[in-house]
Design an enzyme around this catalytic site. Structure first.
Site, PDB file in Angstrom:
ATOM      1  N   ARG A   1       8.363  -3.551   6.431  1.00  0.00           N
ATOM      2  CA  ARG A   1       8.397  -3.687   4.977  1.00  0.00           C
ATOM      3  C   ARG A   1       7.598  -2.554   4.329  1.00  0.00           C
ATOM      4  NH1 ARG A   1       5.676  -7.401   1.228  1.00  0.00           N
ATOM      5  NH2 ARG A   1       7.085  -7.923  -0.481  1.00  0.00           N
TER       6      ARG A   1
ATOM      7  N   LYS B   1       0.004 -11.589  14.343  1.00  0.00           N
ATOM      8  CA  LYS B   1       1.409 -11.315  14.040  1.00  0.00           C
ATOM      9  C   LYS B   1       2.256 -11.257  15.302  1.00  0.00           C
ATOM     10  CE  LYS B   1       4.374  -8.226  11.342  1.00  0.00           C
ATOM     11  NZ  LYS B   1       4.408  -7.100  10.386  1.00  0.00           N
TER      12      LYS B   1
ATOM     13  N   ARG C   1      -2.853 -10.991   0.853  1.00  0.00           N
ATOM     14  CA  ARG C   1      -3.703 -10.856   2.026  1.00  0.00           C
ATOM     15  C   ARG C   1      -4.816 -11.886   1.944  1.00  0.00           C
ATOM     16  NH1 ARG C   1      -8.280  -7.897   0.440  1.00  0.00           N
ATOM     17  NH2 ARG C   1      -8.011  -6.683  -1.479  1.00  0.00           N
TER      18      ARG C   1
END
Length: 324
Positions: free
Chosen positions: A122, A187, A321
């Site tokens: 992204r 992640k 975030r």
């Protein structure tokens, strides 16, 4: 000779003599030796046993078109065009190139690659795409509806990806708004959706790129906490073909469900995996600070400030975030 064929012969983990390999492939022992050297240069760990032959030092999980198709079932393989490549700049870019070819303007395209030389995440970020370790897959789909109906599309496919991963026994994974999959705060994968062309008569072409860390154990260039399926469930014998087949099945089913019922049928499934809910958050530009309150019916993320006011954050405008 295709190097993959030679590696497949060695994939049983047994010792194979140069002579037996040469006979099976119909080439000379010198050609076998050259191909083995080439495989080693590409990172395949092949052990040479003096006087006996060669064997793989560790399993190699090869992508295979036929194995993926066999895992689809119910005639699904006949409903799409599946491309399995050794190397490509980007699977998303390849889908876009294929869409521009005569006769490829419609229908479902799926592209996988063993390695990407210019993988993208992204906002143009590079996506680490080492050879033979992870799953890099893109879908070319036609979606009925206008641009407004595309809100929440990355969340829909996030649910499909999460459920595909969980079906292999990883336990629950988390979804980080708007397009990442996490496991225990690290992640595991991500999604990149791009539009292809203009809206035509309530129908638009989209490209959905998905990356999942499967066997990866090292990533020196990644500047955030990450994990892989091999780390999450080391007892599992991870197979990229099986994972690809499961993901294709769930992504196509999610696409159909979304077009039939909209985002409503995915709202609860996404919320159950919300990484941000109840956490202290700040938008990357610092315009909003507060507590994560989940998503609204359109897929926008809600942040509640100290006064109890909730503000939606739309995908594509700003990212979130964790602040604390």
């Amino acid at each position: 000779m295709n190097l993959k064929v030679l590696v497949e012969l060695l994939s049983d983990g047994q010792v194979h003599s140069g002579e037996s390999l040469a006979q099976r492939l119909g080439i000379s022992r010198t050609a076998i030796w050259k191909q083995l050297r080439k495989a080693q240069e590409q990172g395949v760990e092949i052990e040479t046993i003096r006087g006996k032959g060669y064997r793989l030092q560790s399993p190699v999980d090869l992508l295979d078109h036929d194995h993926i198709c066999a895992g689809l079932g119910d005639g699904l393989a006949q409903q799409l065009q599946l491309m399995v490549l050794d190397e490509v700049d980007s699977t998303n870019a390849e889908i876009m190139r294929q869409r521009r070819l005569p006769g490829q303007a419609t229908g479902t395209l799926v592209c996988l690659a063993d390695c990407q030389t210019a993988g993208r995440g992204r906002r143009g970020r590079a996506w680490q795409s080492p050879k033979g370790e992870n799953l890099y897959i893109s879908f070319g789909l036609g979606i009925r509806g206008g641009f407004s109906e595309l809100d929440g599309l990355s969340l829909v496919f996030g649910v499909a990806l999460a459920e595909a991963i969980e079906s292999f026994g990883t336990g629950p994974v988390q979804l980080k708004w708007p397009n990442d999959v996490y496991h225990n705060g690290s992640k595991l994968g991500g999604i990149l959706i791009e539009l292809l062309g203009e809206l035509e008569e309530g129908f638009i072409q989209v490209v959905i790129g998905i990356g999942v860390n499967v066997h990866m154990h090292e990533a020196s260039d990644v500047d955030q906490a990450w994990t892989s399926l091999a780390r999450v469930a080391p007892e599992q014998q991870w197979n990229r073909n099986a994972l690809a087949a499961e993901l294709v099945t769930r992504v196509l089913a999610a696409s159909e469900a979304f077009q039939a019922d909209g985002f409503a049928s995915f709202h609860e499934r996404w919320t159950d995996r919300d990484l941000f809910r109840g956490r202290s958050l700040v938008t990357t530009q610092g315009q909003l600070v507060g507590t994560g309150c989940g998503i609204d019916q359109d897929g926008s993320y809600l942040i509640e400030d100290e006064a109890g006011n909730r503000s939606p954050v739309r995908a594509g405008e700003i990212s979130l975030r964790i602040d604390a």
